[in-house]
Design a protein around this motif. Structure first.
Motif, PDB file in Angstrom:
ATOM      1  N   CYS A 101       9.017  10.950  -1.965  1.00  0.00           N
ATOM      2  CA  CYS A 101       8.464   9.595  -1.890  1.00  0.00           C
ATOM      3  C   CYS A 101       9.114   8.722  -0.822  1.00  0.00           C
ATOM      4  N   VAL A 102      10.429   8.733  -0.757  1.00  0.00           N
ATOM      5  CA  VAL A 102      11.135   7.828   0.163  1.00  0.00           C
ATOM      6  C   VAL A 102      10.709   8.030   1.617  1.00  0.00           C
ATOM      7  N   PRO A 103      10.594   9.268   2.123  1.00  0.00           N
ATOM      8  CA  PRO A 103      10.172   9.419   3.518  1.00  0.00           C
ATOM      9  C   PRO A 103       8.777   8.852   3.789  1.00  0.00           C
ATOM     10  N   MET A 159       0.832  -1.209   0.000  1.00  0.00           N
ATOM     11  CA  MET A 159       0.000   0.000   0.000  1.00  0.00           C
ATOM     12  C   MET A 159       0.865   1.256   0.000  1.00  0.00           C
ATOM     13  N   LEU A 160       1.916   1.272   0.817  1.00  0.00           N
ATOM     14  CA  LEU A 160       2.808   2.433   0.877  1.00  0.00           C
ATOM     15  C   LEU A 160       3.487   2.681  -0.465  1.00  0.00           C
ATOM     16  N   ILE A 161       3.957   1.611  -1.088  1.00  0.00           N
ATOM     17  CA  ILE A 161       4.623   1.749  -2.386  1.00  0.00           C
ATOM     18  C   ILE A 161       3.606   2.180  -3.445  1.00  0.00           C
ATOM     19  N   GLY A 162       2.435   1.571  -3.428  1.00  0.00           N
ATOM     20  CA  GLY A 162       1.395   1.920  -4.392  1.00  0.00           C
ATOM     21  C   GLY A 162       0.968   3.375  -4.306  1.00  0.00           C
ATOM     22  N   GLU A 163       0.904   3.905  -3.083  1.00  0.00           N
ATOM     23  CA  GLU A 163       0.543   5.314  -2.918  1.00  0.00           C
ATOM     24  C   GLU A 163       1.574   6.232  -3.568  1.00  0.00           C
ATOM     25  N   GLN A 164       2.810   5.784  -3.642  1.00  0.00           N
ATOM     26  CA  GLN A 164       3.875   6.624  -4.180  1.00  0.00           C
ATOM     27  C   GLN A 164       4.028   6.505  -5.686  1.00  0.00           C
ATOM     28  N   VAL A 165       3.177   5.717  -6.338  1.00  0.00           N
ATOM     29  CA  VAL A 165       3.178   5.646  -7.797  1.00  0.00           C
ATOM     30  C   VAL A 165       2.433   6.855  -8.365  1.00  0.00           C
ATOM     31  N   VAL A 166       1.425   7.316  -7.649  1.00  0.00           N
ATOM     32  CA  VAL A 166       0.573   8.398  -8.148  1.00  0.00           C
ATOM     33  C   VAL A 166       1.311   9.738  -8.285  1.00  0.00           C
ATOM     34  N   PRO A 167       2.062  10.216  -7.272  1.00  0.00           N
ATOM     35  CA  PRO A 167       2.720  11.521  -7.416  1.00  0.00           C
ATOM     36  C   PRO A 167       3.663  11.634  -8.623  1.00  0.00           C
ATOM     37  N   PRO A 168       4.538  10.641  -8.914  1.00  0.00           N
ATOM     38  CA  PRO A 168       5.385  10.791 -10.101  1.00  0.00           C
ATOM     39  C   PRO A 168       4.584  10.800 -11.401  1.00  0.00           C
TER      40      PRO A 168
END
Length: 93
Positions: free
Chosen positions: A67-69, A39-48
């Motif tokens: 994204c990393v933090p 879920m954490l990784i998936g959430e960070q796909v949207v901003p880029p």
């Protein structure tokens, strides 16, 4: 560190409540943790993707700052806002 201790304490409290009620947790711990990581990784796909669609560059400085933090929970490197918009130019031979 305090955040991790509070999270652990709340988890133990919920475990005690589950145990007292005789209820099993909804998922085995390893499966639940892998699901949370996904879920954490998936959430960070949207901003880029949003940034690319807006025509803005996605570079490592921006990724590490934004994204990393959010994935690791650790504070990100200190970078100026203008650094995220810079792209690295490689010299041409």
């Amino acid at each position: 560190m305090k955040l991790y201790l509070v999270s652990l304490a709340v988890g133990v409290l919920v475990g005690i409540i589950y145990g007292g009620l005789g209820v099993r947790s909804p998922a085995p711990p390893a499966v639940a943790l892998i699901g949370l990581l996904g879920m954490l990784i998936g959430e960070q796909v949207v901003p880029p993707v949003k940034r690319l669609l807006a025509g803005e560059p996605v570079n490592l400085v921006w990724f590490h700052r934004e994204c990393v933090p959010k994935i690791t929970g650790l504070p990100g490197p200190v970078a100026k806002a203008s650094d995220a918009d810079k792209t690295v130019d490689t010299p041409k031979a």
